[in-house]
Scaffold this motif. Structure first.
Motif, PDB file in Angstrom:
ATOM      1  N   ALA A   1       0.813  -1.208   0.000  1.00  0.00           N
ATOM      2  CA  ALA A   1       0.000   0.000   0.000  1.00  0.00           C
ATOM      3  C   ALA A   1       0.852   1.265   0.000  1.00  0.00           C
ATOM      4  O   ALA A   1       0.325   2.362  -0.205  1.00  0.00           O
ATOM      5  CB  ALA A   1      -0.932   0.011   1.213  1.00  0.00           C
TER       6      ALA A   1
ATOM      7  N   MET B   1      -2.485  -4.889   5.160  1.00  0.00           N
ATOM      8  CA  MET B   1      -3.371  -3.820   4.741  1.00  0.00           C
ATOM      9  C   MET B   1      -4.010  -3.095   5.923  1.00  0.00           C
ATOM     10  O   MET B   1      -4.798  -2.183   5.741  1.00  0.00           O
ATOM     11  CB  MET B   1      -4.485  -4.387   3.852  1.00  0.00           C
ATOM     12  CG  MET B   1      -3.965  -5.086   2.606  1.00  0.00           C
ATOM     13  SD  MET B   1      -3.043  -3.962   1.551  1.00  0.00           S
ATOM     14  CE  MET B   1      -4.386  -2.971   0.903  1.00  0.00           C
TER      15      MET B   1
ATOM     16  N   GLU C   1      -8.931   1.522   3.409  1.00  0.00           N
ATOM     17  CA  GLU C   1      -7.657   0.889   3.090  1.00  0.00           C
ATOM     18  C   GLU C   1      -7.517   0.418   1.653  1.00  0.00           C
ATOM     19  O   GLU C   1      -6.405   0.334   1.143  1.00  0.00           O
ATOM     20  CB  GLU C   1      -7.429  -0.320   4.009  1.00  0.00           C
ATOM     21  CG  GLU C   1      -7.157   0.060   5.450  1.00  0.00           C
ATOM     22  CD  GLU C   1      -8.367  -0.176   6.337  1.00  0.00           C
ATOM     23  OE1 GLU C   1      -8.204  -0.769   7.401  1.00  0.00           O
ATOM     24  OE2 GLU C   1      -9.472   0.247   5.949  1.00  0.00           O
ATOM     25  N   SER C   2      -8.615   0.065   1.012  1.00  0.00           N
ATOM     26  CA  SER C   2      -8.494  -0.674  -0.245  1.00  0.00           C
ATOM     27  C   SER C   2      -8.766   0.138  -1.506  1.00  0.00           C
ATOM     28  O   SER C   2      -8.516  -0.339  -2.603  1.00  0.00           O
ATOM     29  CB  SER C   2      -9.461  -1.871  -0.220  1.00  0.00           C
ATOM     30  OG  SER C   2     -10.795  -1.430  -0.054  1.00  0.00           O
TER      31      SER C   2
ATOM     32  N   GLN D   1       1.795   6.832   0.879  1.00  0.00           N
ATOM     33  CA  GLN D   1       0.667   5.924   0.738  1.00  0.00           C
ATOM     34  C   GLN D   1       0.123   6.012  -0.682  1.00  0.00           C
ATOM     35  O   GLN D   1      -0.272   7.075  -1.151  1.00  0.00           O
ATOM     36  CB  GLN D   1      -0.430   6.265   1.747  1.00  0.00           C
ATOM     37  CG  GLN D   1      -1.573   5.274   1.737  1.00  0.00           C
ATOM     38  CD  GLN D   1      -2.529   5.450   2.899  1.00  0.00           C
ATOM     39  OE1 GLN D   1      -2.159   5.971   3.949  1.00  0.00           O
ATOM     40  NE2 GLN D   1      -3.758   5.006   2.727  1.00  0.00           N
TER      41      GLN D   1
END
Length: 355
Positions: free
Chosen positions: A36, A90, A170-171, A266
């Motif tokens: 990530a 993650m 997060e995704s 990120q």
């Protein structure tokens, strides 16, 4: 005090835990080594100084009134989540406020501008809702207004359905992925910037600029309005639709986190350390929800009225009076871009009572 930290979690209210500080530093460092994050050049502690040039340039470009403010280096506040596994690469909620203090003015300006745009979108959705007897806007401002979305008097035999959008922050891919001959693209129209473009095109009037009046200290008032005056005018701050996209692009480039002398940006998921994180997620969800209602109105109009019983608070969706479970599985009629066709997953948290 040098080796121990006291932490608490929102999953176990008012329950403190004593943990090793080095464990959290290691956990945060493991996050930065996950897929990530994009590694950035190493920094020698002796030569490292704040701020980094990219951060100062961003403040100068988007929030110049804050250039004389006092800033401090970023501080990690790793918060354990009992429903997250520490080994999960993650699970970067372990890094909740690690974005540098220098990015805060850009994040706050993003919130100010996007709040106005979201208000404009909400007003247009209310108008469409009256016209088509449907609900195009599902997000609620806070849990305090939850009762306004619950009226069991009309449907006393229906129970409330609850759905959690797994790993929502997060995704989500931030940018469209460039496809090549060797592998297919994974964002597939599901990136944050593509959803932001949808909102901007939805609310921006043709030939207009988003405008704010400016105080004597150069800081804009919180309120915004539309103008068609292209020429610069003293005491006014103006944004084009492209400027809005550039502002968010710039903010995402500031999600730089450092543990020791390891620094990373990120590159996947909405950064949790920004004040703009929640409104960016709401913008991401808006496109899917709006298009779902439009499809019902055009293809299954008899179901459109049931959308009035849908509402969402951040990444939690609730409903009563309409079974939306068939619309929460991967496929052409799904509300959200869930796995395997998109970045999200959904957990049904409804408690089904026996009749």
């Amino acid at each position: 005090q040098d080796v121990m930290v006291i932490v608490s979690t929102d999953k176990v209210a008012n329950t403190p835990a004593f943990e090793c500080k080095l464990f959290y530093q290691l956990t945060a460092l493991n996050r930065l080594h996950s897929d990530a994050f994009i590694p950035l050049p190493m920094v020698d502690d002796d030569e490292h100084s704040y701020p980094m040039p990219v951060q100062l340039e961003a403040v100068e470009l988007w929030a110049p009134w804050e250039l004389n403010s006092d800033f401090s280096a970023s501080i990690l506040f790793p918060t354990p989540k009992l429903h997250k596994r520490a080994k999960d690469p993650m699970a970067y909620r372990y890094i909740t406020s690690a974005c540098s203090d220098y990015s805060k003015p850009v994040s706050d300006e993003t919130v100010r501008v996007l709040t106005f745009l979201m208000g404009e979108a909400r007003a247009k959705c209310i108008h469409l809702g009256v016209e088509h007897n449907a609900k195009y806007w599902w997000a609620i401002d806070c849990m305090d207004v939850l009762s306004l979305n619950l009226d069991f008097s009309r449907r006393p035999d229906r129970h409330l359905g609850a759905f959690d959008l797994d790993k929502c922050f997060e995704s989500i891919p931030l940018h469209p992925e460039e496809s090549d001959s060797s592998r297919p693209t994974s964002s597939n129209g599901h990136s944050l910037m593509e959803h932001l473009s949808f909102l901007v095109s939805f609310v921006f009037p043709d030939g207009m600029l988003l405008c704010s009046k400016v105080r004597r200290n150069g800081k804009p008032y919180s309120g915004c309005y539309w103008t068609n005056q292209v020429l610069p005018e003293e005491g006014l701050l103006k944004y084009t639709s492209s400027d809005i996209l550039d502002l968010v692009e710039c903010l995402l480039s500031l999600a730089i986190i450092q543990v020791g002398n390891h620094r990373a940006l990120q590159g996947l998921g909405i950064p949790m350390g920004f004040s703009a994180s929640v409104i960016l997620l709401n913008i991401y969800m808006f496109k899917s929800e709006f298009l779902f209602v439009e499809k019902l109105v055009s293809e299954h109009n008899v179901l459109a009225v049931h959308t009035k019983e849908l509402f969402r608070y951040v990444d939690d969706l609730s409903t009563f009076g309409m079974d939306i479970r068939p619309f929460l599985v991967p496929g052409p009629h799904c509300i959200y871009p869930v796995h395997p066709y998109g970045p999200l997953g959904i957990t049904d948290q409804t408690v089904y009572l026996p009749n």
